[in-house]
Design a protein around this motif. Structure first.
Motif, PDB file in Angstrom:
ATOM      1  N   SER A 287       0.825  -1.221   0.000  1.00  0.00           N
ATOM      2  CA  SER A 287       0.000   0.000   0.000  1.00  0.00           C
ATOM      3  C   SER A 287       0.854   1.265   0.000  1.00  0.00           C
ATOM      4  O   SER A 287       0.327   2.368  -0.135  1.00  0.00           O
ATOM      5  N   SER A 288       2.201   1.118   0.125  1.00  0.00           N
ATOM      6  CA  SER A 288       3.042   2.314   0.183  1.00  0.00           C
ATOM      7  C   SER A 288       3.451   2.808  -1.205  1.00  0.00           C
ATOM      8  O   SER A 288       4.135   3.805  -1.338  1.00  0.00           O
ATOM      9  N   THR A 289       3.080   2.077  -2.231  1.00  0.00           N
ATOM     10  CA  THR A 289       3.398   2.498  -3.601  1.00  0.00           C
ATOM     11  C   THR A 289       2.143   2.372  -4.459  1.00  0.00           C
ATOM     12  O   THR A 289       1.355   1.449  -4.266  1.00  0.00           O
ATOM     13  N   PRO A 290       1.978   3.325  -5.393  1.00  0.00           N
ATOM     14  CA  PRO A 290       0.758   3.267  -6.210  1.00  0.00           C
ATOM     15  C   PRO A 290       0.786   2.142  -7.252  1.00  0.00           C
ATOM     16  O   PRO A 290      -0.263   1.746  -7.761  1.00  0.00           O
ATOM     17  N   ASP A 291       1.988   1.601  -7.543  1.00  0.00           N
ATOM     18  CA  ASP A 291       2.122   0.712  -8.717  1.00  0.00           C
ATOM     19  C   ASP A 291       1.183  -0.498  -8.696  1.00  0.00           C
ATOM     20  O   ASP A 291       0.531  -0.815  -9.680  1.00  0.00           O
ATOM     21  N   LEU A 292       1.170  -1.206  -7.570  1.00  0.00           N
ATOM     22  CA  LEU A 292       0.348  -2.422  -7.512  1.00  0.00           C
ATOM     23  C   LEU A 292      -1.135  -2.074  -7.639  1.00  0.00           C
ATOM     24  O   LEU A 292      -1.891  -2.737  -8.335  1.00  0.00           O
ATOM     25  N   LYS A 293      -1.518  -1.001  -6.966  1.00  0.00           N
ATOM     26  CA  LYS A 293      -2.927  -0.568  -6.967  1.00  0.00           C
ATOM     27  C   LYS A 293      -3.372  -0.245  -8.393  1.00  0.00           C
ATOM     28  O   LYS A 293      -4.463  -0.624  -8.821  1.00  0.00           O
ATOM     29  N   ILE A 294      -2.481   0.451  -9.121  1.00  0.00           N
ATOM     30  CA  ILE A 294      -2.824   0.856 -10.495  1.00  0.00           C
ATOM     31  C   ILE A 294      -3.081  -0.392 -11.348  1.00  0.00           C
ATOM     32  O   ILE A 294      -4.056  -0.476 -12.093  1.00  0.00           O
ATOM     33  N   MET A 295      -2.213  -1.389 -11.182  1.00  0.00           N
ATOM     34  CA  MET A 295      -2.389  -2.619 -11.976  1.00  0.00           C
ATOM     35  C   MET A 295      -3.668  -3.355 -11.551  1.00  0.00           C
ATOM     36  O   MET A 295      -4.444  -3.798 -12.391  1.00  0.00           O
ATOM     37  N   GLN A 296      -3.873  -3.445 -10.236  1.00  0.00           N
ATOM     38  CA  GLN A 296      -5.066  -4.151  -9.740  1.00  0.00           C
ATOM     39  C   GLN A 296      -6.336  -3.480 -10.263  1.00  0.00           C
ATOM     40  O   GLN A 296      -7.273  -4.150 -10.706  1.00  0.00           O
ATOM     41  N   GLN A 297      -6.343  -2.139 -10.229  1.00  0.00           N
ATOM     42  CA  GLN A 297      -7.507  -1.387 -10.682  1.00  0.00           C
ATOM     43  C   GLN A 297      -7.745  -1.632 -12.176  1.00  0.00           C
ATOM     44  O   GLN A 297      -8.877  -1.810 -12.615  1.00  0.00           O
ATOM     45  N   ALA A 298      -6.645  -1.669 -12.939  1.00  0.00           N
ATOM     46  CA  ALA A 298      -6.764  -1.888 -14.383  1.00  0.00           C
ATOM     47  C   ALA A 298      -7.331  -3.281 -14.661  1.00  0.00           C
ATOM     48  O   ALA A 298      -8.199  -3.450 -15.526  1.00  0.00           O
ATOM     49  N   PHE A 299      -6.873  -4.278 -13.904  1.00  0.00           N
ATOM     50  CA  PHE A 299      -7.383  -5.636 -14.125  1.00  0.00           C
ATOM     51  C   PHE A 299      -8.885  -5.706 -13.816  1.00  0.00           C
ATOM     52  O   PHE A 299      -9.647  -6.364 -14.538  1.00  0.00           O
ATOM     53  N   LEU A 300      -9.289  -5.009 -12.780  1.00  0.00           N
ATOM     54  CA  LEU A 300     -10.713  -5.022 -12.404  1.00  0.00           C
ATOM     55  C   LEU A 300     -11.560  -4.383 -13.509  1.00  0.00           C
ATOM     56  O   LEU A 300     -12.596  -4.923 -13.919  1.00  0.00           O
ATOM     57  N   GLU A 301     -11.078  -3.249 -14.003  1.00  0.00           N
ATOM     58  CA  GLU A 301     -11.802  -2.542 -15.063  1.00  0.00           C
ATOM     59  C   GLU A 301     -11.923  -3.426 -16.308  1.00  0.00           C
ATOM     60  O   GLU A 301     -12.962  -3.507 -16.959  1.00  0.00           O
ATOM     61  N   ARG A 302     -10.820  -4.120 -16.604  1.00  0.00           N
ATOM     62  CA  ARG A 302     -10.796  -4.990 -17.787  1.00  0.00           C
ATOM     63  C   ARG A 302     -11.715  -6.180 -17.594  1.00  0.00           C
ATOM     64  O   ARG A 302     -12.420  -6.600 -18.522  1.00  0.00           O
ATOM     65  N   ARG A 303     -11.708  -6.729 -16.389  1.00  0.00           N
ATOM     66  CA  ARG A 303     -12.614  -7.865 -16.135  1.00  0.00           C
ATOM     67  C   ARG A 303     -14.058  -7.442 -16.371  1.00  0.00           C
ATOM     68  O   ARG A 303     -14.823  -8.125 -17.055  1.00  0.00           O
ATOM     69  N   ASP A 304     -14.415  -6.285 -15.803  1.00  0.00           N
ATOM     70  CA  ASP A 304     -15.802  -5.839 -15.915  1.00  0.00           C
ATOM     71  C   ASP A 304     -16.183  -5.602 -17.375  1.00  0.00           C
ATOM     72  O   ASP A 304     -17.271  -5.978 -17.815  1.00  0.00           O
ATOM     73  N   LEU A 305     -15.252  -4.986 -18.124  1.00  0.00           N
ATOM     74  CA  LEU A 305     -15.538  -4.739 -19.531  1.00  0.00           C
ATOM     75  C   LEU A 305     -15.709  -6.054 -20.281  1.00  0.00           C
ATOM     76  O   LEU A 305     -16.659  -6.249 -21.043  1.00  0.00           O
TER      77      LEU A 305
END
Ligand code: PMP
Ligand code: GLU
Length: 400
Positions: A287-305
């Motif tokens: 949680s101390s770096t945005p990198d993992l969150k950005i990837m996780q968020q992108a995967f979620l968006e892609r799954r939903d699409l």
């Protein structure tokens, strides 16, 4: 003439890698291929991890490492397991390997005698079956159905246990289904296994950080089973580091020692530079770096699409993935249908039809133990996903 060993003649090529190879070949011929076959993040490794590798080179990490990995890396893995999973391990219970794939192979080869049975909930990740074969074990598949979102129950598992059962291997989040076992589901399985102390569990947690339903749950959290589990994890998926080739096990000491011995004769320690990069990945609080969150968020968006787009294609029965980056729909509706020239009889023919007709590469479900399905890896851009769904809909629309 050279005769190859039976072991290699019976070994199947990895179908995930084979489909990717075919798609690269078509691309080289100039076709506009969308590759949804290979399971790997399309992101670059975060900069702070790359910098650690560069420092490792400058600091002359160019010598053999201990077989099980540098001690500071193993300590960092113990700290990670405590921080992220509330699990206690000693440094000597950790073995770092050349990818989670080698970690799994080490455990299988260390534990399986010829004829031993390995419980494999299906759908399963392709390589489990083949590694069991190399170890001369017998895979016993337990079919999970799409109705149960591809999860097996303790009862199903128990029904498959025999006096020869030696191991259980599963992944959660799962490749190829994206299914994620809840804490209670894992507890149910662990409680059932208490009755069978001779069975070891291989818990493949390589998709830990790609989970859309909250905190990652490991079967190792149950103290009454933890000393029979080889936990497998690594940096490939969550940190976008597939090519760096670092995985690890956290396991009972006897298993860790066996894997160390085996690896010492096969490959030695994993790449020293990649280990320095992995050290940085593990010591950094996610949680101390945005990198993992950005990837996780992108995967979620892609799954939903992808779920939305695939739902618009007639006849596709969709599962609901809660993690990883795969969807594993049932496409049996199309079996027996034809466009007048080509008839689709099975998942393989369906995949080849989509690859050759509209240049979308997928993997037949058969490779993962369910021939009614195909696997979509949605680890690519929203634009490519949208275009792939358009092409698939068009190609399948031609079938009667
Ligand atoms: N387990 C599962 C479920 C996977 O999908 C993969 C594929 N990458 C692996 C293990 C192997 O991971 P690695 O690339 O670290 O060897
Ligand atoms: N695990 C990934 C997949 O399932 C990578 C390919 C492989 O290692 O087989 O596509």
């Amino acid at each position: 003439m050279t005769t190859l060993a039976n072991r290699i003649q019976y070994l199947a090529e990895s179908e995930t890698l084979a489909m990717s190879r075919k798609s690269r070949e078509l691309k080289a011929e100039g076709h506009d291929v969308i590759n949804l076959s290979l399971g790997e993040p399309d992101f670059n490794t975060p900069d702070y991890i790359k910098d650690a590798a560069k420092e490792g080179i400058d600091q002359n990490y160019s010598f053999y490492s201990p077989v099980a990995g540098f001690e500071d890396l193993r300590k960092a893995i113990c700290a990670k397991l405590k921080r992220d999973n509330n699990l206690d391990y000693d440094c000597n219970q950790i073995v770092v390997s050349t990818g989670a794939k080698q970690s799994i192979a080490n455990v299988m080869l260390s534990l399986i005698n010829p004829g031993d049975e390995v419980l494999v909930p299906a759908p399963y990740w392709v390589s489990y079956k083949e590694i069991i074969k190399v170890a001369e074990g017998k895979a016993v598949f337990i079919n999970a159905s799409i109705q149960n979102n591809f999860k097996i129950t303790p009862q199903q598992l128990e029904a498959a246990i025999t006096p020869k059962t030696k191991l259980l291997i599963y992944s959660s989040p799962c490749n190829p289904t994206g299914s994620v076992y809840t804490r209670d589901e894992l507890k149910g399985i662990a409680e059932m296994l208490v009755k069978y102390p001779e069975i070891t569990i291989v818990a493949d947690e390589i998709y830990e950080h790609i989970n859309f339903v909250g905190k990652h749950q490991s079967i190792c959290q149950f103290d009454f089973i933890k000393d029979r589990v080889a936990l497998v994890n690594g940096v490939s998926k969550g940190y976008a580091m597939t090519g760096w080739r670092i995985g690890f096990i956290a396991a009972p000491l006897a298993i860790a020692k066996a894997c160390d011995k085996l690896q010492g004769q096969f490959t030695s320690g994993a790449s020293s530079i990649a280990q320095r990069a992995a050290l940085k990945a593990f010591i950094t609080e996610p949680s101390s770096t945005p990198d993992l969150k950005i990837m996780q968020q992108a995967f979620l968006e892609r799954r939903d699409l992808m779920l939305k787009l695939l739902a618009e294609i007639p006849g596709m029965k969709l599962n609901h993935p809660d993690g990883a980056f795969y969807i594993f729909p049932d496409i049996a509706y199309y079996f027996g249908k034809t466009n007048g020239q080509i008839t689709i009889n099975n998942d393989n023919e369906q995949c080849m039809y989509l690859l050759n007709k509209v240049f979308v590469a997928l993997v037949p479900g058969d490779a993962f133990g369910d021939p009614n399905c195909i696997r979509f890896s949605y680890a690519t851009s929203l634009d490519k996903l949208t275009e792939s769904a358009r092409r698939i809909k068009e190609a399948l629309g031609d079938l009667r």
